[in-house]
Structures are given as C-alpha cells and as structure tokens.
Design a protein around this motif. Structure first.
Motif, short mmCIF file in Angstrom:
data_model
loop_
_atom_site.label_atom_id
_atom_site.label_comp_id
_atom_site.label_asym_id
_atom_site.label_seq_id
_atom_site.Cartn_x
_atom_site.Cartn_y
_atom_site.Cartn_z
N GLU A 93 0.81 -1.18 -0.31
CA GLU A 93 -0.65 0.34 0.10
C GLU A 93 0.70 1.36 -0.02
O GLU A 93 0.12 2.59 -0.11
N ASN A 200 -9.15 -15.73 1.30
CA ASN A 200 -8.93 -14.89 1.10
C ASN A 200 -10.07 -14.40 0.06
O ASN A 200 -10.60 -13.92 -0.39
N SER A 244 -19.62 -10.54 2.10
CA SER A 244 -18.93 -9.37 1.19
C SER A 244 -20.04 -8.87 0.36
O SER A 244 -19.66 -8.04 -0.64
N ASP A 248 -15.50 -10.63 -3.11
CA ASP A 248 -14.41 -11.40 -2.48
C ASP A 248 -14.34 -13.00 -3.45
O ASP A 248 -13.69 -13.09 -3.58
N ARG A 466 -7.41 -8.47 -2.97
CA ARG A 466 -7.62 -9.49 -2.29
C ARG A 466 -8.67 -8.53 -1.41
O ARG A 466 -9.03 -9.17 -0.19
N ASN A 467 -8.07 -7.50 -1.09
CA ASN A 467 -8.23 -7.12 0.70
C ASN A 467 -9.80 -5.87 -0.20
O ASN A 467 -9.39 -5.06 0.87
N SER A 470 -12.76 -8.39 3.57
CA SER A 470 -11.52 -8.96 4.68
C SER A 470 -12.90 -9.95 4.56
O SER A 470 -14.44 -9.47 4.96
N GLN A 476 -6.83 -8.75 9.49
CA GLN A 476 -6.81 -8.09 8.08
C GLN A 476 -5.12 -8.50 7.46
O GLN A 476 -3.97 -8.86 8.19
N ASN A 477 -4.91 -8.86 5.81
CA ASN A 477 -3.99 -9.41 5.72
C ASN A 477 -3.23 -8.86 5.54
O ASN A 477 -3.18 -7.10 4.79
#
Length: 477
Positions: A93, A200, A244, A248, A466-467, A470, A476-477
């Motif tokens: 990030e 994920n 979600s 996801d 993937r994020n 979650s 959190q990844n």
C-alpha cells in the motif's frame, strides 16, 4: 455608503481568492504525498451495491457449519521461501500502482515512444521488478482461494458446466482455452483451501464456454438467467457470499457472451470480479481496477527456435475476417495489396505459423471485441505485436510496460501504419524483439503451472484485489 459597500465587496473578493489559493496549495501538497489519487481518478469503480435487506450474517465461527459449506477434498499446501529460507515482505500500500495502458495512443506519440526504450532503465520490462518479485513470493506463501463444491459434483444434471474440462487441449476450444486452463491449474494448485475461514477469495466455477455449447442453456438470454439462479442459490445455501455481498468472489470467462453473464444478477454485476478475456473499458459490465483482464491464448506446440530479426523479411502480417469489424475492413482496404506486408481477409495463403515467423510485426486488430489470441500468437512465434484495438484493458498492464515489447496505435492511425512501422529504427526493433522473448513466459499455459506463467500472473492480479473486503475473519491481510 456606496464607498463602504465597494470596500466590503473588495474585501470579500480578496478573501475568496486567498481561500481558493490555500485550497489549491493544500491539494497540490496532498497529491505530492499520494500520487495514487491522480491514477485512481481515471476509472472510478461504481458504487458498491448494498444488501437488499438487513439480514443478519453469521460470523467466522459458524460460517462453516452445515452440510454444504465445506469441501471434502483436502489440499496439501507447500511452504515456499527464497534461497535464504525467508521472505522479504513489502508493504504494497506504500507503493504507487502502475497506470493501466488504455491503448488510446496517437501515431505521433507512439513513434516518439519507441526510441525511448533505451532511456528507461535499459529497456526494463517491468514497472517495478523488485516490488513485483517480493509481492509475488508473498502471494505464493499466503494466498488462499475457496472453490464451491459444484466443481466436484458428478451427480448434478449440469455437472459439465462446473467441473474441469476433460480435454482442455482439444483444438476446437481455440479462443476459450484460457478459461478452462485457469480452472484446471487452480484445482491442482496449492492456492486452494477447503477451509473457507482462511480464504482470501471465492471462485464461482461455472464455465461460460461450456454453457455456450450446451443446447439446454446456450442462448444469450438463458446464460444470464442460469448464472443468476446459481448466484441466488449460493447466497441462500452459504454464508460466504453474504459476508461481502460478493465482493470477494470471482468468475472466469473467455467467451464474448461472458460479457453479459452477470446481466440478470446485480450483485454479481456490481460487486464480484470477472476475470475476462473481453476486457473492454467501454463495456457497461466491465470495471477496470475491479475486474481482471485474462490473456487469450491458443494451445500451441512449443516453438524451440525463434526466427531472429534479420531473417524476418516481411514488414507486417495480419489475417482475419474483415466483416467482424469496421476497423479490420479499413485496414484490409488500405493495406491488403501492399507488397511489403501480408494483410489477408479471411483465409491466409500458406502457413499461419510461417507467416508469424517471417514477419517483423504481427497485427492485433479489433474484431467483434477488443481482444483476440493474435497477441499471444505473436509473442509465441517471436513477432512484435502491433496493437490496433482502442479501449483494451491489457493483461498484466500494472506489471508489464507494454510499450517495451509492442507497438500501440489508435484506430484513426491505420492510414499511417506503414510510416509508423518504417520509422522504427533497427536498434529499437531489436530491443522490442529481445523484450518479446522475455515476456513470452507470461503468455503460456502449462499442464503443471510454472513460475510467472499465465496462471500465476492471473492469480497475482487476483491477489492484488484480495483486500477489497476481508471475507470471513477479522484478521487483516
């Protein structure tokens, strides 16, 4: 009194100018700190579709209970590390993303861009190889995907739609080879997990290509209805989607009908990711940065000997049906009789592979859709691709700098095609050709996946997404 009003008006105007200047200064400062703001503005993602009701969803502890909520297949996962036995992880990030190539490039911009190959880090193909390499290693170690058990259910009347293809190398699959190879490679990979709480992402394993050839489903109207009913069943029988609202989840399609597969399912359309060969930036159901371009590859035998540049005597090659698009008709009408280029309508005269081997440049021209397998064919035979397909969200464009191994021109520049190609120096062409040989590995499928091949590059694109939300756990990844 009039003087007082003028003074007050002047004071207010000066205050407005001062506040505006401060706002612009602040915006410039923020943009300098975070260049990603400018990039994200190019293709805003449509608003996330909220749930239709306020139904309570279960937590990770009870999401996996019940008969159909887990797979019976156990997956052995590998522990992957570098040569030193450890992995150096990078905070993704904190790094600027590479801007996606949109192919809206004019002829003059393209010609100016080719000689610059030497200036950009000696023709380096990757926007940031070190970051990509480290992130790729982390993906190999940590990424987990859950696939719905329909892929293993022989008893279902529509089992053929969900299960792996029994003959993926059948030449009749042609353009849809990638769709089937992705599923086969994934099902045999260590990325799969039978525990949805550690997943994920979630894979919806229906095949658009199989549906297109199933007489029970095959119409353009029936396929979206079938997909919508399947998604509705998933939401009813499992809690994973509801966590979600599908953000996801992903599905894969390499048939043009796949563009409309989500038409009857708003949640699938707006929230889930499509991994699609037909990655049209202008299509209403394709969303850049959410969805994933899939490389369209035909099953080709290995090409052990690549023809070197000096032995490529023809300037350019293209063969394809003119009636598929106005762009192709325009190209063929202008250049079909040129003595330096082999530009054919419909059937080619002679051998298709030999035409690639003897040509310096091989043209990818928009047909019904922006994508064709001609790009991967050109790379396979060591021919430099010329992309004439506006609004094409190119595969792996956030990792690969396409300007280093292809020539990109706009539809409007077809009349200048020959001048553009002839303006590229021998040195620049040699660099392009050398880079083509380096990227070929990214556009190849294998029965057993190899590092950095099409399967792993596509998985990497999913890993980057993937994020978005979650899924089943709070870690959190």
């Amino acid at each position: 009194m009039a003087t007082t009003v003028r003074v007050r008006g002047r004071w207010r105007w000066q205050l407005l100018i001062a506040l505006t200047s401060l706002a612009l200064l602040a915006l410039t400062f923020v943009s300098h700190l975070n260049p990603q703001l400018g990039l994200l503005g190019n293709h805003p993602r449509p608003a996330f579709l909220p749930p239709a009701d306020s139904r309570q969803t279960c937590d990770a502890a009870n999401a996996c209970t019940g008969g159909k909520s887990s797979l019976s297949t156990s997956i052995n996962r590998e522990s992957i590390s570098d040569s030193n036995g450890s992995l150096e992880l990078v905070d993704r990030e904190s790094v600027e993303p590479a801007e996606t190539n949109q192919l809206a490039v004019s002829a003059s911009e393209n010609v100016r861009g080719v000689p610059s190959l030497k200036k950009k880090r000696n023709g380096e193909l990757y926007y940031n190889w070190k970051l990509f390499e480290h992130d790729y290693k982390e993906m190999l170690q940590r990424f987990r995907i859950y696939v719905y058990q329909d892929v293993y259910n022989n008893d279902d009347v529509y089992a053929n739609v969900f299960m792996r293809h029994k003959h993926p190398y059948d030449p009749k699959l042609g353009n849809y080879f990638s769709e089937h190879m992705f599923k086969i490679n994934l099902l045999d990979s260590h990325f799969l997990t039978s525990n949805p709480s550690e997943a994920n992402l979630f894979y919806l394993p229906f095949s658009i290509n199989v549906m297109r050839n199933d007489p029970r489903i095959r119409s353009d109207t029936t396929i979206p209805e079938f997909v919508a009913k399947y998604v509705e069943r998933i939401t009813r029988e499992f809690d994973f989607w509801n966590k979600s609202h599908g953000a996801d989840h992903f599905y894969v399609c390499c048939h043009s009908v796949g563009k409309e597969a989500s038409a009857k399912s708003p949640y699938l359309q707006r929230n889930a990711m499509q991994v699609a060969c037909s990655s049209n930036n202008y299509h209403k159901f394709y969303v850049p940065h959410k969805d994933v371009p899939l490389a369209q590859v035909w099953p080709r035998p290995p090409e052990p000997q690549i023809t070197p540049p000096k032995q490529r005597k023809r300037l350019a090659f293209y063969a394809g049906r003119a009636q598929n698009s106005r762009v192709r008709s325009h190209l063929i009408s202008l250049w079909g009789n040129d003595t330096d280029m082999d530009i054919y309508a419909d059937k080619i005269r002679g051998s298709y592979p030999e035409a690639f081997r003897r040509s310096k440049y091989c043209l990818h021209v928009k047909g019904y859709d922006v994508n064709t397998a001609r790009i991967s064919d050109a790379l396979h035979y060591g021919c430099v691709p010329v992309l004439i397909s506006d609004y094409y969200d190119l595969p792996f464009a956030n990792v690969l700098d396409w300007s280093k191994f292809s020539v990109i021109i706009s539809h409007m520049d077809i009349p200048q095609l020959k001048d553009i190609l002839l303006s590229i120096s021998d040195a620049s062409y040699s660099q392009l050709h050398e880079n083509v040989l380096k990227v070929r590995k990214h556009f190849s499928w294998h029965k057993k996946p190899e590092d950095y091949d099409t399967f792993h590059m596509t998985i990497y694109q999913l890993w980057l997404r993937r994020n978005i939300i979650s899924p089943l756990n709070t870690n959190q990844n």
